[in-house]
Design a protein around this motif. Structure first.
Motif, PDB file in Angstrom:
ATOM      1  N   LEU A  27     -15.257 -26.279 -49.322  1.00 21.29           N
ATOM      2  CA  LEU A  27     -16.510 -26.666 -49.974  1.00 21.29           C
ATOM      3  C   LEU A  27     -16.581 -26.116 -51.393  1.00 21.29           C
ATOM      4  CD1 LEU A  27     -19.090 -26.187 -47.057  1.00 21.29           C
ATOM      5  CD2 LEU A  27     -18.212 -28.344 -47.973  1.00 21.29           C
ATOM      6  N   LEU A  28     -16.050 -24.916 -51.583  1.00 21.48           N
ATOM      7  CA  LEU A  28     -16.086 -24.289 -52.907  1.00 21.48           C
ATOM      8  C   LEU A  28     -15.168 -25.012 -53.895  1.00 21.48           C
ATOM      9  CD1 LEU A  28     -16.251 -20.479 -52.106  1.00 21.48           C
ATOM     10  CD2 LEU A  28     -18.115 -22.058 -52.653  1.00 21.48           C
ATOM     11  N   GLN A  29     -14.239 -25.820 -53.398  1.00 24.80           N
ATOM     12  CA  GLN A  29     -13.389 -26.611 -54.290  1.00 24.80           C
ATOM     13  C   GLN A  29     -14.205 -27.689 -55.013  1.00 24.80           C
ATOM     14  OE1 GLN A  29      -9.957 -26.261 -54.820  1.00 24.80           O
ATOM     15  NE2 GLN A  29     -10.195 -24.359 -53.673  1.00 24.80           N
ATOM     16  N   HIS A  30     -15.328 -28.080 -54.406  1.00 25.87           N
ATOM     17  CA  HIS A  30     -16.126 -29.173 -54.944  1.00 25.87           C
ATOM     18  C   HIS A  30     -17.513 -28.748 -55.415  1.00 25.87           C
ATOM     19  CE1 HIS A  30     -13.099 -31.989 -53.579  1.00 25.87           C
ATOM     20  NE2 HIS A  30     -13.074 -31.323 -52.434  1.00 25.87           N
ATOM     21  N   GLN A  31     -17.886 -27.515 -55.141  1.00 24.02           N
ATOM     22  CA  GLN A  31     -19.229 -27.057 -55.477  1.00 24.02           C
ATOM     23  C   GLN A  31     -19.171 -25.591 -55.860  1.00 24.02           C
ATOM     24  OE1 GLN A  31     -21.975 -28.007 -52.376  1.00 24.02           O
ATOM     25  NE2 GLN A  31     -23.743 -27.137 -53.425  1.00 24.02           N
ATOM     26  N   SER A  32     -19.839 -25.235 -56.926  1.00 25.93           N
ATOM     27  CA  SER A  32     -19.869 -23.844 -57.369  1.00 25.93           C
ATOM     28  C   SER A  32     -20.767 -23.023 -56.449  1.00 25.93           C
ATOM     29  CB  SER A  32     -20.398 -23.746 -58.797  1.00 25.93           C
ATOM     30  OG  SER A  32     -19.533 -24.404 -59.683  1.00 25.93           O
ATOM     31  N   LEU A  33     -20.361 -21.795 -56.203  1.00 29.58           N
ATOM     32  CA  LEU A  33     -21.149 -20.882 -55.374  1.00 29.58           C
ATOM     33  C   LEU A  33     -22.164 -20.174 -56.251  1.00 29.58           C
ATOM     34  CD1 LEU A  33     -21.531 -19.558 -52.587  1.00 29.58           C
ATOM     35  CD2 LEU A  33     -19.895 -17.814 -53.321  1.00 29.58           C
ATOM     36  N   THR A  34     -23.423 -20.239 -55.850  1.00 27.92           N
ATOM     37  CA  THR A  34     -24.504 -19.541 -56.559  1.00 27.92           C
ATOM     38  C   THR A  34     -25.312 -18.761 -55.534  1.00 27.92           C
ATOM     39  OG1 THR A  34     -26.113 -21.339 -56.299  1.00 27.92           O
ATOM     40  CG2 THR A  34     -24.670 -21.435 -58.240  1.00 27.92           C
ATOM     41  N   ALA A  35     -26.147 -17.878 -56.020  1.00 26.36           N
ATOM     42  CA  ALA A  35     -27.030 -17.122 -55.124  1.00 26.36           C
ATOM     43  C   ALA A  35     -27.967 -18.066 -54.379  1.00 26.36           C
ATOM     44  CB  ALA A  35     -27.832 -16.089 -55.917  1.00 26.36           C
ATOM     45  N   VAL A  42     -22.729 -21.390 -46.319  1.00 26.32           N
ATOM     46  CA  VAL A  42     -22.271 -20.639 -45.153  1.00 26.32           C
ATOM     47  C   VAL A  42     -22.709 -21.351 -43.880  1.00 26.32           C
ATOM     48  CG1 VAL A  42     -22.577 -18.494 -43.845  1.00 26.32           C
ATOM     49  CG2 VAL A  42     -22.116 -18.404 -46.306  1.00 26.32           C
ATOM     50  N   GLU A  43     -23.974 -21.732 -43.809  1.00 25.41           N
ATOM     51  CA  GLU A  43     -24.497 -22.427 -42.624  1.00 25.41           C
ATOM     52  C   GLU A  43     -23.781 -23.753 -42.410  1.00 25.41           C
ATOM     53  OE1 GLU A  43     -26.544 -21.216 -40.332  1.00 25.41           O
ATOM     54  OE2 GLU A  43     -26.619 -19.362 -41.478  1.00 25.41           O
ATOM     55  N   ARG A  44     -23.532 -24.483 -43.486  1.00 28.93           N
ATOM     56  CA  ARG A  44     -22.832 -25.766 -43.381  1.00 28.93           C
ATOM     57  C   ARG A  44     -21.404 -25.564 -42.884  1.00 28.93           C
ATOM     58  NH1 ARG A  44     -21.765 -29.984 -48.301  1.00 28.93           N
ATOM     59  NH2 ARG A  44     -20.849 -31.617 -47.026  1.00 28.93           N
ATOM     60  N   SER A  45     -20.745 -24.533 -43.388  1.00 31.62           N
ATOM     61  CA  SER A  45     -19.380 -24.223 -42.961  1.00 31.62           C
ATOM     62  C   SER A  45     -19.325 -23.887 -41.482  1.00 31.62           C
ATOM     63  CB  SER A  45     -18.822 -23.057 -43.777  1.00 31.62           C
ATOM     64  OG  SER A  45     -18.777 -23.370 -45.142  1.00 31.62           O
ATOM     65  N   ILE A  46     -20.255 -23.078 -41.026  1.00 34.93           N
ATOM     66  CA  ILE A  46     -20.302 -22.706 -39.608  1.00 34.93           C
ATOM     67  C   ILE A  46     -20.608 -23.922 -38.741  1.00 34.93           C
ATOM     68  CG2 ILE A  46     -21.557 -21.337 -37.883  1.00 34.93           C
ATOM     69  CD1 ILE A  46     -21.882 -19.199 -40.123  1.00 34.93           C
ATOM     70  N   ALA A  47     -21.517 -24.760 -39.199  1.00 30.66           N
ATOM     71  CA  ALA A  47     -21.865 -25.967 -38.432  1.00 30.66           C
ATOM     72  C   ALA A  47     -20.663 -26.901 -38.301  1.00 30.66           C
ATOM     73  CB  ALA A  47     -23.037 -26.689 -39.098  1.00 30.66           C
ATOM     74  N   ILE A  48     -19.931 -27.082 -39.382  1.00 32.95           N
ATOM     75  CA  ILE A  48     -18.752 -27.949 -39.345  1.00 32.95           C
ATOM     76  C   ILE A  48     -17.679 -27.350 -38.448  1.00 32.95           C
ATOM     77  CG2 ILE A  48     -16.842 -28.876 -40.727  1.00 32.95           C
ATOM     78  CD1 ILE A  48     -18.912 -29.156 -43.049  1.00 32.95           C
ATOM     79  N   ALA A  49     -17.436 -26.043 -38.580  1.00 31.70           N
ATOM     80  CA  ALA A  49     -16.422 -25.381 -37.753  1.00 31.70           C
ATOM     81  C   ALA A  49     -16.789 -25.450 -36.276  1.00 31.70           C
ATOM     82  CB  ALA A  49     -16.255 -23.926 -38.193  1.00 31.70           C
ATOM     83  N   THR A  50     -18.056 -25.262 -35.966  1.00 29.35           N
ATOM     84  CA  THR A  50     -18.516 -25.337 -34.581  1.00 29.35           C
ATOM     85  C   THR A  50     -18.358 -26.749 -34.037  1.00 29.35           C
ATOM     86  OG1 THR A  50     -20.089 -23.544 -34.968  1.00 29.35           O
ATOM     87  CG2 THR A  50     -20.483 -24.934 -33.040  1.00 29.35           C
TER      88      THR A  50
END
Length: 78
Positions: A27-35, A42-50
């Protein structure tokens, strides 16, 4: 001194956590990480992995899901 946190993950949880880290990196390859978007990513990553893990569980039967009968033949539980 910062508060230390200790984790004791079950094997399946650690596998999903690793999958989530890989998805997060993707996801970070396509979107910059900000506060502002960190928690969302993080939630999206966990949802996809699950979702991936649950789908794999439906499709793939592991060795432990096979039980040997007393007669010597095996059958699939579930």
């Amino acid at each position: 001194m910062t508060k230390e946190e200790f984790l004791h993950l079950q094997h399946s949880e650690s596998v999903v956590a690793q999958m989530a880290a890989t998805v997060f990196a993707g996801l970070l390859q396509h979107q910059s990480l900000t506060a502002e978007n960190e928690d969302e990513l993080v939630e999206r990553s966990i949802a996809i992995a699950t979702k991936l893990a649950l789908r794999a569980e439906q499709v793939i039967k592991s060795d432990e899901e096979w039980v040997k009968k007393a007669t010597g033949s095996a059958y699939l539980l579930g």
